[in-house]
Design a protein around this motif. Sequence first.
Motif, PDB file in Angstrom:
ATOM      1  N   MET A   1       0.818  -1.204   0.000  1.00  0.00           N
ATOM      2  CA  MET A   1       0.000   0.000   0.000  1.00  0.00           C
ATOM      3  C   MET A   1       0.853   1.256   0.000  1.00  0.00           C
ATOM      4  SD  MET A   1      -2.846  -1.154  -0.204  1.00  0.00           S
ATOM      5  CE  MET A   1      -4.093  -2.257   0.253  1.00  0.00           C
ATOM      6  N   ARG A   2       2.023   1.152   0.585  1.00  0.00           N
ATOM      7  CA  ARG A   2       2.911   2.293   0.712  1.00  0.00           C
ATOM      8  C   ARG A   2       3.283   2.899  -0.644  1.00  0.00           C
ATOM      9  NH1 ARG A   2       6.874   3.937   4.608  1.00  0.00           N
ATOM     10  NH2 ARG A   2       8.657   4.823   3.544  1.00  0.00           N
ATOM     11  N   ASN A   3       3.265   2.099  -1.690  1.00  0.00           N
ATOM     12  CA  ASN A   3       3.683   2.576  -3.003  1.00  0.00           C
ATOM     13  C   ASN A   3       2.563   3.161  -3.844  1.00  0.00           C
ATOM     14  OD1 ASN A   3       6.523   2.030  -2.939  1.00  0.00           O
ATOM     15  ND2 ASN A   3       5.956  -0.122  -2.827  1.00  0.00           N
ATOM     16  N   LEU A   4       1.334   3.126  -3.339  1.00  0.00           N
ATOM     17  CA  LEU A   4       0.243   3.785  -4.054  1.00  0.00           C
ATOM     18  C   LEU A   4       0.409   5.293  -3.914  1.00  0.00           C
ATOM     19  CD1 LEU A   4      -2.831   1.679  -2.905  1.00  0.00           C
ATOM     20  CD2 LEU A   4      -1.804   1.718  -5.183  1.00  0.00           C
ATOM     21  N   ILE A   5       0.337   6.003  -5.014  1.00  0.00           N
ATOM     22  CA  ILE A   5       0.403   7.468  -4.937  1.00  0.00           C
ATOM     23  C   ILE A   5      -1.025   7.990  -4.777  1.00  0.00           C
ATOM     24  CG2 ILE A   5       0.321   7.851  -7.430  1.00  0.00           C
ATOM     25  CD1 ILE A   5       2.341  10.206  -6.851  1.00  0.00           C
ATOM     26  N   ALA A   6      -1.193   8.950  -3.894  1.00  0.00           N
ATOM     27  CA  ALA A   6      -2.534   9.461  -3.613  1.00  0.00           C
ATOM     28  C   ALA A   6      -2.485  10.955  -3.355  1.00  0.00           C
ATOM     29  CB  ALA A   6      -3.118   8.746  -2.394  1.00  0.00           C
ATOM     30  N   GLY A   7      -3.559  11.625  -3.722  1.00  0.00           N
ATOM     31  CA  GLY A   7      -3.712  13.027  -3.382  1.00  0.00           C
ATOM     32  C   GLY A   7      -3.873  13.174  -1.878  1.00  0.00           C
ATOM     33  N   VAL A   8      -3.472  14.328  -1.355  1.00  0.00           N
ATOM     34  CA  VAL A   8      -3.528  14.579   0.089  1.00  0.00           C
ATOM     35  C   VAL A   8      -4.625  15.590   0.375  1.00  0.00           C
ATOM     36  CG1 VAL A   8      -2.224  15.302   2.123  1.00  0.00           C
ATOM     37  CG2 VAL A   8      -1.048  14.116   0.249  1.00  0.00           C
ATOM     38  N   THR A   9      -5.456  15.256   1.352  1.00  0.00           N
ATOM     39  CA  THR A   9      -6.550  16.127   1.759  1.00  0.00           C
ATOM     40  C   THR A   9      -6.550  16.287   3.271  1.00  0.00           C
ATOM     41  OG1 THR A   9      -8.165  14.353   2.099  1.00  0.00           O
ATOM     42  CG2 THR A   9      -7.977  15.228  -0.144  1.00  0.00           C
ATOM     43  N   VAL A  10      -7.195  17.328   3.737  1.00  0.00           N
ATOM     44  CA  VAL A  10      -7.578  17.427   5.139  1.00  0.00           C
ATOM     45  C   VAL A  10      -9.097  17.439   5.137  1.00  0.00           C
ATOM     46  CG1 VAL A  10      -7.668  18.905   7.186  1.00  0.00           C
ATOM     47  CG2 VAL A  10      -5.501  18.554   6.010  1.00  0.00           C
ATOM     48  N   VAL A  11      -9.678  16.464   5.840  1.00  0.00           N
ATOM     49  CA  VAL A  11     -11.127  16.337   5.908  1.00  0.00           C
ATOM     50  C   VAL A  11     -11.566  16.831   7.283  1.00  0.00           C
ATOM     51  CG1 VAL A  11     -13.089  14.795   5.611  1.00  0.00           C
ATOM     52  CG2 VAL A  11     -10.946  14.318   4.403  1.00  0.00           C
ATOM     53  N   THR A  12     -12.527  17.728   7.305  1.00  0.00           N
ATOM     54  CA  THR A  12     -12.966  18.358   8.550  1.00  0.00           C
ATOM     55  C   THR A  12     -14.452  18.115   8.775  1.00  0.00           C
ATOM     56  OG1 THR A  12     -13.382  20.430   7.374  1.00  0.00           O
ATOM     57  CG2 THR A  12     -11.223  20.190   8.437  1.00  0.00           C
ATOM     58  N   THR A  13     -14.835  18.170  10.044  1.00  0.00           N
ATOM     59  CA  THR A  13     -16.245  18.093  10.424  1.00  0.00           C
ATOM     60  C   THR A  13     -16.410  18.826  11.747  1.00  0.00           C
ATOM     61  OG1 THR A  13     -18.180  16.645  10.643  1.00  0.00           O
ATOM     62  CG2 THR A  13     -16.122  15.882  11.665  1.00  0.00           C
ATOM     63  N   SER A 133      -3.303  27.391 -10.864  1.00  0.00           N
ATOM     64  CA  SER A 133      -1.852  27.262 -10.947  1.00  0.00           C
ATOM     65  C   SER A 133      -1.250  26.499  -9.764  1.00  0.00           C
ATOM     66  CB  SER A 133      -1.203  28.644 -11.046  1.00  0.00           C
ATOM     67  OG  SER A 133      -1.465  29.373  -9.861  1.00  0.00           O
ATOM     68  N   LEU A 134      -2.044  26.237  -8.729  1.00  0.00           N
ATOM     69  CA  LEU A 134      -1.543  25.506  -7.575  1.00  0.00           C
ATOM     70  C   LEU A 134      -1.292  24.048  -7.945  1.00  0.00           C
ATOM     71  CD1 LEU A 134      -3.974  26.849  -4.839  1.00  0.00           C
ATOM     72  CD2 LEU A 134      -1.605  27.525  -5.201  1.00  0.00           C
ATOM     73  N   LYS A 135      -0.146  23.503  -7.524  1.00  0.00           N
ATOM     74  CA  LYS A 135       0.152  22.097  -7.767  1.00  0.00           C
ATOM     75  C   LYS A 135      -0.422  21.264  -6.626  1.00  0.00           C
ATOM     76  CE  LYS A 135       4.183  22.659 -10.586  1.00  0.00           C
ATOM     77  NZ  LYS A 135       5.508  22.181 -10.901  1.00  0.00           N
ATOM     78  N   ALA A 136      -1.028  20.155  -6.979  1.00  0.00           N
ATOM     79  CA  ALA A 136      -1.632  19.277  -5.977  1.00  0.00           C
ATOM     80  C   ALA A 136      -0.555  18.562  -5.168  1.00  0.00           C
ATOM     81  CB  ALA A 136      -2.528  18.254  -6.661  1.00  0.00           C
ATOM     82  N   LEU A 137      -0.829  18.374  -3.881  1.00  0.00           N
ATOM     83  CA  LEU A 137       0.069  17.637  -3.001  1.00  0.00           C
ATOM     84  C   LEU A 137      -0.292  16.159  -3.085  1.00  0.00           C
ATOM     85  CD1 LEU A 137       2.341  17.919  -0.877  1.00  0.00           C
ATOM     86  CD2 LEU A 137       0.550  18.096   0.857  1.00  0.00           C
ATOM     87  N   ALA A 138       0.714  15.307  -3.186  1.00  0.00           N
ATOM     88  CA  ALA A 138       0.512  13.860  -3.246  1.00  0.00           C
ATOM     89  C   ALA A 138       1.424  13.190  -2.226  1.00  0.00           C
ATOM     90  CB  ALA A 138       0.804  13.342  -4.650  1.00  0.00           C
ATOM     91  N   TYR A 139       1.145  11.915  -1.951  1.00  0.00           N
ATOM     92  CA  TYR A 139       1.923  11.162  -0.973  1.00  0.00           C
ATOM     93  C   TYR A 139       2.168   9.765  -1.518  1.00  0.00           C
ATOM     94  CZ  TYR A 139       3.403   9.543   3.660  1.00  0.00           C
ATOM     95  OH  TYR A 139       4.115   9.058   4.719  1.00  0.00           O
ATOM     96  N   SER A 140       3.405   9.321  -1.441  1.00  0.00           N
ATOM     97  CA  SER A 140       3.762   7.967  -1.873  1.00  0.00           C
ATOM     98  C   SER A 140       5.063   7.560  -1.216  1.00  0.00           C
ATOM     99  CB  SER A 140       3.909   7.919  -3.397  1.00  0.00           C
ATOM    100  OG  SER A 140       4.285   6.626  -3.817  1.00  0.00           O
ATOM    101  N   ASP A 141       5.147   6.309  -0.831  1.00  0.00           N
ATOM    102  CA  ASP A 141       6.371   5.728  -0.279  1.00  0.00           C
ATOM    103  C   ASP A 141       6.923   6.545   0.882  1.00  0.00           C
ATOM    104  OD1 ASP A 141       8.256   3.706  -0.138  1.00  0.00           O
ATOM    105  OD2 ASP A 141       9.599   4.648  -1.590  1.00  0.00           O
ATOM    106  N   GLY A 142       6.028   7.069   1.730  1.00  0.00           N
ATOM    107  CA  GLY A 142       6.441   7.800   2.905  1.00  0.00           C
ATOM    108  C   GLY A 142       6.909   9.231   2.666  1.00  0.00           C
ATOM    109  N   ARG A 143       6.649   9.755   1.453  1.00  0.00           N
ATOM    110  CA  ARG A 143       7.108  11.107   1.118  1.00  0.00           C
ATOM    111  C   ARG A 143       6.003  11.920   0.457  1.00  0.00           C
ATOM    112  NH1 ARG A 143      11.287   7.995  -1.339  1.00  0.00           N
ATOM    113  NH2 ARG A 143      10.290   8.495  -3.300  1.00  0.00           N
ATOM    114  N   PHE A 144       6.047  13.219   0.705  1.00  0.00           N
ATOM    115  CA  PHE A 144       5.160  14.149   0.003  1.00  0.00           C
ATOM    116  C   PHE A 144       5.827  14.529  -1.308  1.00  0.00           C
ATOM    117  CE2 PHE A 144       3.846  14.755   4.415  1.00  0.00           C
ATOM    118  CZ  PHE A 144       2.474  14.653   4.282  1.00  0.00           C
ATOM    119  N   THR A 145       5.016  14.734  -2.332  1.00  0.00           N
ATOM    120  CA  THR A 145       5.485  15.175  -3.643  1.00  0.00           C
ATOM    121  C   THR A 145       4.376  16.021  -4.258  1.00  0.00           C
ATOM    122  OG1 THR A 145       6.449  14.432  -5.743  1.00  0.00           O
ATOM    123  CG2 THR A 145       4.645  13.095  -4.842  1.00  0.00           C
TER     124      THR A 145
END
Length: 148
Positions: A1-13, A133-145
């Motif tokens: 699972m660590r190698n899946l690249i995913a977008g990063v969000t903050v979900v609030t309630t 123009s903002l670049k999306a934050l992603a996370y994969s293999d323990g690092r932000f990109t």
Amino acid sequence: MRNLIAGVTVVTTAAGRKATGMTATSVSSLSASPPSLLVCANQSGSFAALIKEGRPFCVNVLSSSHVELAKTFGSADANKNFDGPEWLRDHDDVPYLVEAKVRFHCKAFQIFPVATHLIVAGTVEEVEFAASSLKALAYSDGRFTTVA
């Protein structure tokens, strides 16, 4: 699972003025009609405790400038303060990040417990976009990109 690249969000309630949030990479579109999405949340977290009550929530898609925010909301021990100028509240009193790349304001319509997590299905009530123009934050293999 660590190698899946995913977008990063903050979900609030929120429940009244009591608000919480979490960093989530397990967010996915569910349907275009009606517009809906899925959020996965650890059942032991404060977000899950409030969302179980069917609370509205906001998915804040983070940009490359939000690495520290992602780290803060990814920590169970962090002080998740929504009082700064970067946070406002919507008509349901849910905090949202003013500078999020995209914001999805949602209402939970189904919640499924699966192992240690909840899968929250939410109807998208409103979408707000920031500057493209903002670049999306992603996370994969323990690092932000970033993703263009």
